[in-house]
Design an enzyme around this catalytic site. Structure first.
Site, PDB file in Angstrom:
ATOM      1  CD  GLU A 216     123.013  32.159  83.100  1.00  0.00           C
ATOM      2  OE1 GLU A 216     123.876  31.775  82.894  1.00  0.00           O
ATOM      3  OE2 GLU A 216     123.676  31.491  84.150  1.00  0.00           O
TER       4      GLU A 216
ATOM      5  CD  GLU B 255     127.501  30.551  86.680  1.00  0.00           C
ATOM      6  OE1 GLU B 255     128.564  31.539  87.280  1.00  0.00           O
ATOM      7  OE2 GLU B 255     126.701  30.973  87.132  1.00  0.00           O
TER       8      GLU B 255
END
Lengths: 77, 258
Positions: B116, B136
């Protein structure tokens, strides 16, 4: 030993400074090479580059031996 | 753990927080300080890279997160998490929108929150060893540092779904094929290649360069807010605590393999 197993063992030995002559298809590659997950990812990258394939890493779950890994490569080649 | 220096118009930001630049409060504070300095400077470029052999970044500091929430969620902890995510979003948005050209040099592990962070960059240089993944879902959550909207901004949605819904990692050359990185270089050459990119962009008129970036790169504001809302809702499940426990306590040699 299949051609894929032979090349896989050569690559793994080269990457992790092991003696290819002491590696056999039936060995657990994590143990034989003394590697952890992060190095296994390096090996995966080398294999994908060498054989020009993609191996989704979830397919490596339960794959422990050089022979099983070679079979996975052959399935994707 | 994070050092930055300005030389010849280029900020070089070096992350060196072992084991693999996990992003927690310390990293967040450092990034906030850096972004403040960068915003006020007239540098032309920023290079973000890792000084660790292990990789660019393995993502959020899950050990710290687990130690905070292992006893279960309550209002205070939910508030702390919400504040943390708001701060992360704020600093990542500022990084994304810096007037400089932001170049990320990536090697080996670039997972989760680290991925990210890399997605905030304008240009990504990957060494051939780099691998990118969003694991995730293994934890019962979704990326929550703004990764999904930024990935959607840069690549096709079919690949976004594949990466998210399988959690698989892809190598640098695949990342280049899908447009996620635009330079693939040999092992150990990432920083040199990033400096060459920075020197090239630095040749252009500053106003033209800034205007071009502003015109090309928009912040997906609504999707970023929505991602944060979905993540906060998912975080409140016991699934997350159990998954974090398994991750943190695992002595498996292959925890990075989803």
């Amino acid at each position: 030993m299949t051609a894929t197993e032979k090349r896989l063992i050569e690559l793994a030995a080269e990457r992790f400074s092991a003696d290819a002559n002491l590696l056999t298809p039936g060995q657990d590659f994590f143990e034989a090479l003394g590697i952890k997950s992060i190095q296994a990812l390096d090996l995966l990258t080398d294999l994908e580059d060498e054989f020009d394939i993609e191996i989704p890493d979830y397919e490596m779950q339960g794959v422990n031996t050089f022979a099983a890994l070679a079979a996975l490569i052959d399935k994707r080649a | 753990m994070v050092e930055w220096m300005l030389q010849n118009g280029i900020w070089e930001v070096k992350m060196s927080a072992p084991p693999c630049n996990e992003i927690g409060l310390e990293m967040l504070s450092a990034l906030e300080s850096f972004v403040g300095e960068a915003e006020a400077s007239d540098a032309h470029s920023v290079i973000i890279y890792s000084g660790l052999e292990s990789g660019f970044s393995a993502g959020a500091d899950l050990k710290s997160l687990y130690s905070e929430v292992s006893g279960g969620w309550d209002e205070a902890k939910r508030g702390q998490l919400s504040d943390f995510l708001s701060r992360i979003h704020s600093v990542f948005n500022r990084l994304d929108m810096l007037p400089q050209t932001v170049i990320c040099s990536i090697h080996r592990v670039c997972f989760g929150g680290g991925f990210e962070l890399a997605l905030c960059g304008d240009i990504r240089v990957a060494e051939k060893t780099a691998r990118f993944a969003f694991p995730e879902l293994r934890l019962g959550i979704i990326p929550c540092f703004g990764g999904i909207p930024r990935l959607e901004r840069d690549i096709g949605n079919a690949m976004v779904r594949d990466l998210l819904l399988t959690g698989r990692s892809i190598r640098a050359t695949k990342a280049a094929e899908i447009g996620l990185v635009t330079h693939v270089v040999p092992r150990g050459e990432g920083l040199a290649a990033a400096r060459a990119v920075a020197n090239q962009t630095g040749k252009f008129d500053p106003e033209a360069r800034r205007s071009c970036k502003q015109f090309l790169k928009l912040l997906p504001t609504e999707r970023l807010e929505e991602e944060k809302r979905v993540a906060l809702r998912l975080f409140q499940s016991d699934v997350v605590i159990n998954a974090l426990k398994k991750f943190v306590e695992s002595d498996d040699v292959r925890p990075y393999l989803p």
